[in-house]
Design a protein around this motif. Structure first.
Motif, short mmCIF file in Angstrom:
data_model
loop_
_atom_site.label_atom_id
_atom_site.label_comp_id
_atom_site.label_asym_id
_atom_site.label_seq_id
_atom_site.Cartn_x
_atom_site.Cartn_y
_atom_site.Cartn_z
N PRO A 93 0.53 -8.22 8.75
CA PRO A 93 -0.51 -7.48 9.40
C PRO A 93 -1.75 -8.41 8.41
O PRO A 93 -1.95 -8.75 7.08
CB PRO A 93 -0.45 -6.29 8.76
N PRO A 94 -2.98 -8.50 9.12
CA PRO A 94 -4.14 -9.01 8.59
C PRO A 94 -4.73 -7.96 7.16
O PRO A 94 -5.56 -8.29 6.58
CB PRO A 94 -5.27 -9.19 9.60
N ARG A 95 -4.51 -6.96 7.40
CA ARG A 95 -5.00 -5.69 6.37
C ARG A 95 -3.77 -5.05 5.85
O ARG A 95 -2.95 -4.65 6.46
CB ARG A 95 -5.92 -4.84 7.14
N LEU A 141 -4.96 -7.72 1.26
CA LEU A 141 -5.33 -6.66 0.48
C LEU A 141 -6.80 -6.60 0.34
O LEU A 141 -7.48 -5.59 0.16
CB LEU A 141 -4.62 -6.66 -1.03
N ARG A 142 -7.69 -7.79 0.21
CA ARG A 142 -8.90 -7.79 -0.05
C ARG A 142 -9.63 -6.92 1.17
O ARG A 142 -10.69 -6.50 1.17
CB ARG A 142 -9.55 -8.91 -0.15
N ALA A 143 -9.18 -7.47 2.46
CA ALA A 143 -9.57 -6.95 3.69
C ALA A 143 -9.60 -5.31 3.65
O ALA A 143 -10.22 -4.73 4.53
CB ALA A 143 -8.57 -7.52 4.99
N ALA A 144 -8.46 -4.68 3.09
CA ALA A 144 -8.74 -3.28 3.21
C ALA A 144 -8.90 -2.73 2.07
O ALA A 144 -8.86 -1.37 1.91
CB ALA A 144 -7.00 -3.11 3.46
N GLN A 145 -9.52 -3.51 1.04
CA GLN A 145 -9.88 -2.81 -0.59
C GLN A 145 -8.39 -2.29 -0.78
O GLN A 145 -8.68 -1.04 -1.20
CB GLN A 145 -11.07 -2.03 -0.30
N GLY A 146 -7.40 -2.86 -0.72
CA GLY A 146 -6.10 -2.20 -0.94
C GLY A 146 -5.68 -1.68 -2.57
O GLY A 146 -6.63 -1.80 -3.37
N HIS A 147 -4.56 -1.41 -2.58
CA HIS A 147 -4.05 -0.91 -3.89
C HIS A 147 -2.67 -1.81 -4.29
O HIS A 147 -1.65 -1.57 -3.27
CB HIS A 147 -4.01 0.78 -3.84
N VAL A 148 -2.67 -2.29 -5.60
CA VAL A 148 -1.54 -2.74 -6.05
C VAL A 148 -0.88 -2.24 -6.96
O VAL A 148 -1.65 -1.55 -7.92
CB VAL A 148 -1.51 -4.38 -6.29
N VAL A 149 0.52 -1.73 -6.66
CA VAL A 149 1.22 -0.85 -7.84
C VAL A 149 2.27 -1.67 -8.43
O VAL A 149 2.99 -2.11 -7.59
CB VAL A 149 1.70 0.45 -7.22
N PHE A 150 2.28 -1.71 -9.61
CA PHE A 150 3.63 -2.60 -10.36
C PHE A 150 4.26 -1.42 -10.93
O PHE A 150 3.96 -0.68 -11.66
CB PHE A 150 2.89 -3.49 -11.51
#
Length: 248
Positions: A93-95, A141-150
């Motif tokens: 997906p692009p987002r 991730l930038r396109a959706a202002q997403g969230h990264v969880v480690f």
């Protein structure tokens, strides 16, 4: 509703996170080493108790298994250099609203007995593949202002005897998260530090330690997943940057 990619989706915490996100009606991209296990998990999530059935807007079509998607991508995280080629075979997906790094390996051994291949395996799966996958997915991730969880570990806060390789990889994962948070202000970045959790990895650890495995001695994967998903659902005016979850 959003789209979330989960590594280690067939493991204890990864599966629990997938179940919660699916119940909330999100699209999922599940990754893991075994295509068969991924397919079984996807089939389970598409039906039964974990099928998404929420209605967000009364005028919108019903959100259910037929309108939300679950996709699987087999990935061997022991080979970080091959991740880009593996992803290129799929129309991602692009987002991307979230990326959850839940994959991990552990093998206990004193430093005196740790050979280079064991160091490389720990670092490749637990750190380098996480960094490479994050790099490749940053545009979405930038396109959706997403969230990264480690999904880290309390071993990423303190190294104990025979945990050197695993702890080093998790200390590195903490550094990766901190740098990413500073470099990508449009993203939210969370590190979750679970203590001992009732997973197959923990069963293996107990065997390596020469101790019996009793599930009730440890936190449930679903408990860790609830903390993680709560971080994802935190309103956008704040971020849960670091959270530790220990068995009571």
């Amino acid at each position: 509703m959003g789209t979330y990619l989960i590594t280690g989706a067939t493991g204890g915490i990864g599966t629990a996170v997938a179940e919660l996100l699916r119940e909330r009606g999100h699209d999922l991209v599940l990754t893991g080493r075994s295509p068969d296990r991924l397919d079984k998990l996807a089939a389970t999530l598409r039906t039964g108790a974990h099928a998404s059935t929420q209605v967000i807007d009364p005028k919108a079509p019903r959100v259910g298994p037929s309108t939300r998607t679950i996709r699987t991508i087999p990935l061997d995280l022991t080979e970080p250099r091959r991740i880009e080629a593996a992803l290129a075979l799929d129309d991602l997906p692009p987002r991307l609203d979230g990326l959850v790094h839940a994959a991990g390996v552990v093998h206990l051994s004193p430093v005196a007995d740790l050979e280079a291949d064991e160091w490389i395996d720990h670092l490749s799966v637990n750190l380098v593949s996480a960094a490479e996958l994050t790099r490749l997915l940053l545009p979405a991730l930038r396109a959706a202002q997403g969230h990264v969880v480690f999904v880290n570990s309390t071993a990423g806060l303190r190294a104990n005897p025979e945990w050197a390789a695993y702890a080093a990889s998790k200390f590195g994962l903490r550094a990766l998260a901190d740098s990413l948070r500073a470099e990508e202000p449009s993203l939210r970045v969370t590190t979750v530090y679970p203590g001992r959790t009732a997973t197959e990895m923990q069963r293996s650890v107990r065997a390596q330690e020469g101790h019996p495995y009793a599930e009730d001695d440890f936190a449930a994967p679903s408990t860790v997943a609830r903390v993680l998903v709560s971080a994802l659902e935190t309103p956008r005016d704040a971020v849960v940057s670091d959270v530790t979850v220990r068995p009571s």
